[in-house]
Motif scaffolding. Structure first.
Motif, PDB file in Angstrom:
ATOM      1  N   ASP A 342       0.832  -1.196   0.000  1.00 14.31           N
ATOM      2  CA  ASP A 342       0.000   0.000   0.000  1.00 14.31           C
ATOM      3  C   ASP A 342       0.871   1.251   0.000  1.00 14.31           C
ATOM      4  O   ASP A 342       1.685   1.459   0.898  1.00 14.31           O
ATOM      5  N   ARG A 343       0.716   2.085  -1.026  1.00 15.47           N
ATOM      6  CA  ARG A 343       1.496   3.329  -1.121  1.00 15.47           C
ATOM      7  C   ARG A 343       0.728   4.522  -0.572  1.00 15.47           C
ATOM      8  O   ARG A 343       1.143   5.671  -0.711  1.00 15.47           O
ATOM      9  N   GLY A 344      -0.441   4.282  -0.027  1.00 17.12           N
ATOM     10  CA  GLY A 344      -1.244   5.373   0.504  1.00 17.12           C
ATOM     11  C   GLY A 344      -2.412   5.674  -0.420  1.00 17.12           C
ATOM     12  O   GLY A 344      -2.345   5.469  -1.619  1.00 17.12           O
ATOM     13  N   ASN A 345      -3.449   6.171   0.194  1.00 16.43           N
ATOM     14  CA  ASN A 345      -4.694   6.401  -0.514  1.00 16.43           C
ATOM     15  C   ASN A 345      -5.033   7.882  -0.386  1.00 16.43           C
ATOM     16  O   ASN A 345      -4.822   8.476   0.665  1.00 16.43           O
ATOM     17  N   THR A 346      -5.538   8.478  -1.455  1.00 14.52           N
ATOM     18  CA  THR A 346      -5.765   9.920  -1.394  1.00 14.52           C
ATOM     19  C   THR A 346      -7.060  10.327  -2.079  1.00 14.52           C
ATOM     20  O   THR A 346      -7.565   9.616  -2.944  1.00 14.52           O
ATOM     21  N   ALA A 347      -7.600  11.448  -1.664  1.00 14.35           N
ATOM     22  CA  ALA A 347      -8.738  12.075  -2.345  1.00 14.35           C
ATOM     23  C   ALA A 347      -8.596  13.573  -2.176  1.00 14.35           C
ATOM     24  O   ALA A 347      -8.090  14.042  -1.153  1.00 14.35           O
TER      25      ALA A 347
END
Lengths: 408, 408
Positions: A342-347
């Motif tokens: 997981d490289r990170g989740n963004t919005a």
């Protein structure tokens, strides 16, 4: 080996690149001629970027690999016994190894007639249609002399509180608030309403509560009205019915449910609730040696849960599978298992407002927004796109204008 | 006075801007929401620029003039007695002064069925369609296994040797020669044929012989085949018949004949051979006080000849009429006469090759090409467009790539 990759989204393209220069003969089949950077598609739908800024011809990306060829065709059916892919235009393509990476499409929970009123956001055509409806609604409101009709036309309902819904709602609110300000004589674009409807407990269910709360506050600051725990019961040309209340709307955007493209049907297999097929640890399709599935169409189990339908999952899977196939002895070999990192989740919600979820570490606000912009520019396919998008973002940041306000 | 301007091309927009801030109430009616910089439309059709790079929302351009409003509507008819404009969507707009500036469209010399096969180049939709057909033809040729069909698909016929035809032929030749090179495995894009067909004595009849000769040599150097004094007798889905010879073609572009939009019909007047109406020295329409026509729809006589249908003619006329109306005492006043000042005529053939005709002084070659680029960037509507177009041109100059290769 003859390797066919169907689909050239994040997964298929990563797989093809990883196979570039290998001893295999690779064929990429896609119904479009371009690879699309979907994370910025909402900016095309709201007039901030041109379609070409986030779309690149597949054959240009793969040009340098002499062993990779590309064909623009739509898959009609697959004969897994004869190991052939058939396209709707009569093409017939034999394979030793088949990689399926056709992604997902919007699902209307059995209400397929809703699609004509509530457009999803998966393709350039979708984005052009939403842009055209949004801008046309303001044009029609300006001409109307009926206040009720003006109010209806200037109301946008976004269905689905995931990242796409949040990003669309934020961008549409900014469009009315800033971009169109002062350009009309009979309406005030600032009075445009944007509703974000979510059936579940809260928006951004994939994100930690703290970030979702922040996103909710930021959307409300932009004037977006949130309706959580509200189910859509009907959609028609005039608007949306939520519970028993009918809300008139000029534009309706669908970001609620997705289902996999009909890969299960092609293979004659069982699919799960969202159309995905089960795959093994090396992405192989059980019972069909030499057939692999990845990205949104694959139910890949990791730590007892299926991986989410994210760009980074598909990309990592594609790269892993391509590398594994590169050194495979023959079709049907057991390949090294895949593991998602997981490289990170963004919005992003709007100007100075975004959220990042890096697992242990969370980030929100202006710095997250800046990081979001840098990461998305970096992920674009080449230096030209990076320069074009940066330039337009800079211009928009200064002027609040959106340069691509075309109908249609 | 209530002034209505129909059409917001070069002429209509210049007129509206000149009336901005005046005591008149100005309404601009256009069926599109954008003003289009047509001189660069051929670059959209050949994948070099995005539509939005040369299109700007009319209301954004006119935003700062509180006395000017804009309505997106298509004119259905005009009642010159009641002084009302009626739109197809039921709108009704009264006027004291009416300025008609709706421009021209392609004419197929009575063969309206040719339009579906041979697309003209007047609108964004036209350009998207040509781009899509060009790129699709190469995609289909790559899939075909029949050499005859491949040859047909890779042949483009451009009809009409005026500036549009010359610019299209040059750009399409560069597309095959450079841009697509190395991206296909079954065809060689360099072997694509481009034919430029002209019925008259020579290409670029509006230009001095010397410049037309130069353009002809440059086109031939790019591999364009010229067929002058050749009339098209038939066009169908498979290609073009020239004289008695049928030439198979994958894409056909029409740049041969234009005629005015149906303004004469709206006014119940006589039109000339190309649909234009006669106007007085102040652009007034004889017999209809307070009605003016300019640009491609007006047969404006200067020194015994009608002015040509050029952007600069329309722009100068619009500005002149706007300024004259600004200080007019009432509708139907005789206004100061207009006189066109020729700023020079130009056409670009390709990289390092353009022609300029300044009357006494002619220019051709690399310097003309550089001047052409500078002038066209300068003429764009704002700094954002200028920066975007410059950036894409620079990138193309270095890489020979075209960044907007979208189907459709």
């Amino acid at each position: 080996m003859k390797i066919i990759i169907v689909g050239s989204g994040f997964g298929g393209l990563a797989c093809a690149k990883a196979l570039g220069g290998s001893s295999h003969q690779v064929l990429v089949i896609d119904k479009n001629n371009h690879n699309l950077f979907q994370p910025l598609l909402y900016q095309v739908a709201t007039g901030a970027l041109s379609p070409a800024d986030i779309a690149e011809p597949i054959r240009r990306v793969l040009k340098r690999y002499a062993n990779v060829s590309v064909v623009m065709a739509e898959v009609d059916r697959i004969d897994t016994t004869a190991q052939q892919v058939f396209s709707t235009d009569g093409g017939q393509y034999p394979y030793d190894v088949l990689v399926l990476a056709t992604g997902s499409r919007y699902s209307y929970f059995g209400h397929d007639d809703w699609a004509q009123y509530a457009t999803g956001l998966k393709t350039i055509e979708n984005a052009r249609l939403i842009r055209s409806r949004l801008l046309s609604a303001f044009e029609r409101a300006e001409k109307s002399r009926a206040p009720d009709e003006q109010r209806r036309l200037m109301t946008t309902v976004v269905i689905g509180g995931g990242p796409t819904g949040v990003e669309m709602a934020g961008a549409i609110a900014e469009l009315g608030r800033w971009t169109l300000e002062g350009e009309f004589r009979n309406i005030d674009p600032k009075s445009a309403r944007v509703l974000l409807v979510e059936g579940g407990e809260r928006i951004l269910p994939q994100f930690p509560q703290e970030l979702a709360d922040y996103a909710q506050r930021e959307l409300q600051r932009l004037g977006v009205e949130l309706l959580v725990r509200h189910g859509v019961t009907q959609i028609d040309a005039q608007g949306v019915t939520i519970g028993s209340e009918h809300i008139g709307a000029g534009t309706i955007v669908w970001g609620a449910g997705v289902s996999a493209t009909p890969v299960a049907q092609w293979l004659g297999m069982e699919a799960d609730r969202t159309g995905r097929i089960a795959v093994g640890p090396d992405m192989s399709v059980p019972g069909l040696p030499g057939v692999y599935a990845l990205g949104d169409i694959a139910a890949f189990m990791q730590d007892g849960k299926p991986l989410p339908g994210l760009a980074q999952v598909a990309k990592q899977q594609g790269r892993h599978l391509g590398r594994a196939l590169r050194s495979a002895a023959g079709p049907g070999d057991t390949l090294p298992p895949f593991r998602f990192h997981d490289r990170g989740n963004t919005a992003v919600i709007g100007r100075h407002a975004a959220v990042f979820d890096f697992g242990r570490y969370h980030m929100k606000g202006g710095l997250a927004w800046l990081l979001w912009a840098v990461v998305h520019v970096y992920l674009l396919v080449n230096a030209e796109k990076r320069a074009l998008v940066s330039l337009q973002w800079l211009w928009r940041y200064i002027s609040k204008a959106r340069g691509v306000r075309l109908i249609p």
